[in-house]
Write an enzyme that holds these catalytic residues in place. Structure first.
Site, PDB file in Angstrom:
ATOM      1  N   ASP A 131      49.914  -5.963  21.599  1.00  0.00           N
ATOM      2  CA  ASP A 131      50.130  -6.592  22.899  1.00  0.00           C
ATOM      3  C   ASP A 131      48.930  -7.464  23.244  1.00  0.00           C
ATOM      4  O   ASP A 131      47.785  -7.070  23.025  1.00  0.00           O
ATOM      5  CB  ASP A 131      50.346  -5.520  23.971  1.00  0.00           C
ATOM      6  CG  ASP A 131      50.901  -6.119  25.260  1.00  0.00           C
ATOM      7  OD1 ASP A 131      51.617  -7.136  25.188  1.00  0.00           O
ATOM      8  OD2 ASP A 131      50.609  -5.578  26.338  1.00  0.00           O
ATOM      9  N   HIS A 138      47.465 -14.061  35.197  1.00  0.00           N
ATOM     10  CA  HIS A 138      47.390 -12.599  35.192  1.00  0.00           C
ATOM     11  C   HIS A 138      45.955 -12.137  34.950  1.00  0.00           C
ATOM     12  O   HIS A 138      45.440 -11.276  35.669  1.00  0.00           O
ATOM     13  CB  HIS A 138      48.316 -12.046  34.104  1.00  0.00           C
ATOM     14  CG  HIS A 138      48.180 -10.567  33.880  1.00  0.00           C
ATOM     15  ND1 HIS A 138      48.632  -9.632  34.791  1.00  0.00           N
ATOM     16  CD2 HIS A 138      47.621  -9.850  32.868  1.00  0.00           C
ATOM     17  CE1 HIS A 138      48.373  -8.412  34.332  1.00  0.00           C
ATOM     18  NE2 HIS A 138      47.758  -8.518  33.173  1.00  0.00           N
ATOM     19  N   GLU A 204      55.033  -4.659  33.390  1.00  0.00           N
ATOM     20  CA  GLU A 204      54.468  -5.980  33.087  1.00  0.00           C
ATOM     21  C   GLU A 204      55.570  -6.835  32.482  1.00  0.00           C
ATOM     22  O   GLU A 204      56.203  -6.445  31.494  1.00  0.00           O
ATOM     23  CB  GLU A 204      53.275  -5.877  32.118  1.00  0.00           C
ATOM     24  CG  GLU A 204      52.032  -5.323  32.790  1.00  0.00           C
ATOM     25  CD  GLU A 204      50.775  -5.382  31.919  1.00  0.00           C
ATOM     26  OE1 GLU A 204      50.899  -5.620  30.693  1.00  0.00           O
ATOM     27  OE2 GLU A 204      49.679  -5.192  32.473  1.00  0.00           O
ATOM     28  N   GLU A 206      56.828  -9.562  30.242  1.00  0.00           N
ATOM     29  CA  GLU A 206      56.326 -10.261  29.055  1.00  0.00           C
ATOM     30  C   GLU A 206      57.500 -10.741  28.204  1.00  0.00           C
ATOM     31  O   GLU A 206      58.647 -10.336  28.387  1.00  0.00           O
ATOM     32  CB  GLU A 206      55.465  -9.327  28.184  1.00  0.00           C
ATOM     33  CG  GLU A 206      54.298  -8.696  28.934  1.00  0.00           C
ATOM     34  CD  GLU A 206      53.275  -8.021  28.015  1.00  0.00           C
ATOM     35  OE1 GLU A 206      53.240  -8.356  26.814  1.00  0.00           O
ATOM     36  OE2 GLU A 206      52.530  -7.176  28.526  1.00  0.00           O
ATOM     37  N   ASP A 236      56.021  -4.075  29.438  1.00  0.00           N
ATOM     38  CA  ASP A 236      54.914  -3.210  29.018  1.00  0.00           C
ATOM     39  C   ASP A 236      54.562  -2.291  30.189  1.00  0.00           C
ATOM     40  O   ASP A 236      53.714  -2.610  31.023  1.00  0.00           O
ATOM     41  CB  ASP A 236      53.726  -4.103  28.615  1.00  0.00           C
ATOM     42  CG  ASP A 236      52.469  -3.314  28.330  1.00  0.00           C
ATOM     43  OD1 ASP A 236      52.585  -2.131  27.979  1.00  0.00           O
ATOM     44  OD2 ASP A 236      51.368  -3.890  28.465  1.00  0.00           O
ATOM     45  N   ARG A 240      48.215   2.166  35.823  1.00  0.00           N
ATOM     46  CA  ARG A 240      46.974   1.488  36.217  1.00  0.00           C
ATOM     47  C   ARG A 240      45.820   2.438  36.474  1.00  0.00           C
ATOM     48  O   ARG A 240      44.660   2.083  36.236  1.00  0.00           O
ATOM     49  CB  ARG A 240      47.213   0.653  37.483  1.00  0.00           C
ATOM     50  CG  ARG A 240      48.283  -0.388  37.360  1.00  0.00           C
ATOM     51  CD  ARG A 240      47.958  -1.384  36.283  1.00  0.00           C
ATOM     52  NE  ARG A 240      49.016  -2.386  36.156  1.00  0.00           N
ATOM     53  CZ  ARG A 240      49.107  -3.211  35.121  1.00  0.00           C
ATOM     54  NH1 ARG A 240      48.230  -3.162  34.134  1.00  0.00           N
ATOM     55  NH2 ARG A 240      50.087  -4.083  35.067  1.00  0.00           N
ATOM     56  N   GLN A 243      44.620   3.517  33.128  1.00  0.00           N
ATOM     57  CA  GLN A 243      43.980   2.349  32.509  1.00  0.00           C
ATOM     58  C   GLN A 243      42.578   2.106  33.073  1.00  0.00           C
ATOM     59  O   GLN A 243      41.627   1.856  32.330  1.00  0.00           O
ATOM     60  CB  GLN A 243      44.861   1.118  32.745  1.00  0.00           C
ATOM     61  CG  GLN A 243      44.405  -0.138  32.020  1.00  0.00           C
ATOM     62  CD  GLN A 243      45.357  -1.316  32.264  1.00  0.00           C
ATOM     63  OE1 GLN A 243      46.348  -1.198  32.996  1.00  0.00           O
ATOM     64  NE2 GLN A 243      45.066  -2.440  31.642  1.00  0.00           N
ATOM     65  N   LYS A 256      49.096   2.596  28.152  1.00  0.00           N
ATOM     66  CA  LYS A 256      50.115   1.667  27.648  1.00  0.00           C
ATOM     67  C   LYS A 256      51.024   2.341  26.620  1.00  0.00           C
ATOM     68  O   LYS A 256      51.805   1.664  25.962  1.00  0.00           O
ATOM     69  CB  LYS A 256      49.430   0.473  26.985  1.00  0.00           C
ATOM     70  CG  LYS A 256      48.474  -0.287  27.892  1.00  0.00           C
ATOM     71  CD  LYS A 256      49.220  -1.187  28.851  1.00  0.00           C
ATOM     72  CE  LYS A 256      48.282  -2.166  29.517  1.00  0.00           C
ATOM     73  NZ  LYS A 256      49.013  -3.158  30.286  1.00  0.00           N
ATOM     74  N   THR A 260      57.511   0.888  26.011  1.00  0.00           N
ATOM     75  CA  THR A 260      57.578  -0.571  26.023  1.00  0.00           C
ATOM     76  C   THR A 260      59.058  -0.900  25.864  1.00  0.00           C
ATOM     77  O   THR A 260      59.639  -0.617  24.821  1.00  0.00           O
ATOM     78  CB  THR A 260      56.788  -1.157  24.827  1.00  0.00           C
ATOM     79  OG1 THR A 260      55.465  -0.627  24.844  1.00  0.00           O
ATOM     80  CG2 THR A 260      56.768  -2.671  24.867  1.00  0.00           C
ATOM     81  N   GLU A 366      49.459  -6.971  40.672  1.00  0.00           N
ATOM     82  CA  GLU A 366      49.169  -8.315  41.189  1.00  0.00           C
ATOM     83  C   GLU A 366      49.952  -8.590  42.467  1.00  0.00           C
ATOM     84  O   GLU A 366      49.426  -9.137  43.429  1.00  0.00           O
ATOM     85  CB  GLU A 366      49.530  -9.364  40.139  1.00  0.00           C
ATOM     86  CG  GLU A 366      48.667  -9.337  38.897  1.00  0.00           C
ATOM     87  CD  GLU A 366      49.265 -10.210  37.815  1.00  0.00           C
ATOM     88  OE1 GLU A 366      48.970 -11.411  37.786  1.00  0.00           O
ATOM     89  OE2 GLU A 366      50.060  -9.682  37.006  1.00  0.00           O
TER      90      GLU A 366
HETATM   91 CA    CA Z   1      50.654  -6.071  28.581  1.00  0.00          CA
END
Ligand code: CA
Length: 424
Positions: A131, A138, A204, A206, A236, A240, A243, A256, A260, A366
């Site tokens: 990834d 972002h 996320e 993507e 994804d 948070r 992370q 992560k 996915t 975000e």
């Molecule tokens: Ca990602």
């Protein structure tokens, strides 16, 4: 007004494929794997409201691509392994069978299955999963929240497509439920870490590139582009809080690894050709090996819907794949600089695709600015995902009177399992 650069609809005798709103006109022909009832999964191509069963077409000798069967296994890796000439020949054959006035219509018709009747499966055997972090908006947003606006972009960001090696085992097909993970976190107001369910679980938005050819050693951006078979939507899922505690110094790990989700349909690169577009202007020149010989991104409009357990869907983000700073071809090229072998079925996540506007941000962290500016949903304010939420990604490139879509990429969040007694 019609765009002269963009091809027009190819008409099919499958009427539903001629609609301007279907994701699957004859121009698209995305690759998936489906099953009917208790039958074994098989390969198919979406056309309008139907799937063309290519496994049965091949076993009956109507489709002949190789001396050995290509679709005897329920994934597309065998076709990918035959290389780009076979991909093109396959598309030509299917296009000819499904085009308006096709002479083979009466033979092919028996091999159509209504999409509404099937279960969709992972379209490929995922070899490995990497990834990236290639969306500048972002990276700026997240970097600003974590390190302040001055230090938002790390010094390497404008020179290297940054990524991490993920887990192929985390990849699931759209429609698979996702379980809120347990993990170790350190809340800002705590003096020591704690263990329990993630409280800042996120998605996320993507795009995933599917590597269709093996390579050994360093390959150019142009070769990398040739080696990409197609694209999927990719979510994804990201914890948070996990992370934030684990990411230094080696990057994301357990945050992560939960899941996915990818769309069930791979849109072949050939279907996206009319929508090629360039990466944004370089802010600093790239080293020669990363420069692109031509446009390597695609104009693909993307959106994210959030549906709470009780309530209707709200579209919380609208953006475009053309926002990416690095293309999948650049990422794949960079991946091989080390001599890293790339395999058929490798999946490369683009990185979160956010646009410059607030409404174009591709993750909850975000959109809610780390929880400081919650979104307003009909069910109330919202910063991160709640149990029972369904996230749906959608994407399509728009031609003249048709679109090239991926089908929805959905996942519903289940509550965390209890912390076992021995872990307390
Ligand atoms: Ca990602």
């Amino acid at each position: 007004m019609t765009n002269p650069k963009v091809a027009t609809l190819l008409k099919s005798w499958v009427e539903s494929a001629n609609s301007a709103t279907t994701d699957f006109p004859l121009n698209n022909l995305p690759c998936g794997v489906f099953s009917l009832g208790d039958e074994d999964p098989r390969c198919g191509v979406a056309i309008g409201d139907f799937i063309l069963d290519v496994t049965s077409l091949e076993s009956e000798g109507i489709l002949d691509l190789s001396d050995d069967p290509v679709f005897a296994v329920p994934f597309w890796n065998e076709l990918m392994d035959l290389g780009p000439e076979a991909w093109a020949y396959f598309r030509d054959q299917i296009t000819e069978m499904l085009a308006e006035g096709a002479s083979k219509r009466w033979v092919v018709e028996d091999h159509l299955v209504p999409i509404k009747d099937v279960t969709l499966h992972l379209p490929i055997m995922v070899s490995e999963y990497t990834d990236f972090y290639a969306g500048k908006h972002h990276a700026m947003n997240v970097g600003t929240m974590m390190r302040g606006a001055e230090n938002a972009l790390p010094p390497n960001w404008l020179h290297i497509p940054i990524g991490y090696n993920g887990r192929a085992s985390s990849v699931v097909v759209s429609g698979t439920d996702v379980r809120r993970p347990l993990g170790q976190t350190k809340p800002a107001d705590a003096t020591s870490p704690i263990f329990g369910p993630s409280r800042r679980f996120d998605f996320e938005l993507e795009l995933g590139a599917i590597v269709g050819r093996m390579s050994e050693g360093f390959i150019s951006v142009a070769e990398a582009d040739d080696n990409i078979f197609g694209y999927v939507l990719l979510n994804d899922w990201s914890a948070r809080d996990i992370q934030g505690w684990e990411y230094q110094p080696l990057g994301p790990f357990q945050s992560k690894a939960t899941a996915t989700t990818i769309s069930p349909w791979i849109v072949m690169k050939a279907a996206l050709e009319p929508f090629r577009t360039s990466t944004p202007a370089r802010e600093l020149p790239l080293l020669p090996y990363l420069r692109e010989p031509g446009p390597m991104l695609y104009d693909i409009a993307l959106e994210v819907g959030l549906t709470p357990e009780t309530g209707t869907e709200t579209i919380i983000s609208r953006t475009n794949y053309a926002q990416m700073y690095y293309s999948a071809a650049q990422q794949l090229c960079h991946h091989t600089t080390s001599g890293c072998r790339m395999n058929v079925g490798d999946l490369l996540g683009s990185g979160t695709i956010s646009g410059p506007e607030k409404s174009a941000r591709g993750s909850m962290i975000e959109l809610s600015w780390g929880g400081k500016e919650p979104l307003t949903l009909p069910t109330g304010p919202r910063s991160f995902l709640e149990d029972g939420d369904t996230i749906t990604l959608r994407g399509a490139a728009s031609g003249n009177g048709y679109k090239i879509g991926f089908g929805p990429c959905t996942g519903r969040l289940l509550p965390a399992l209890p912390v076992p007694d021995w872990a307390k």
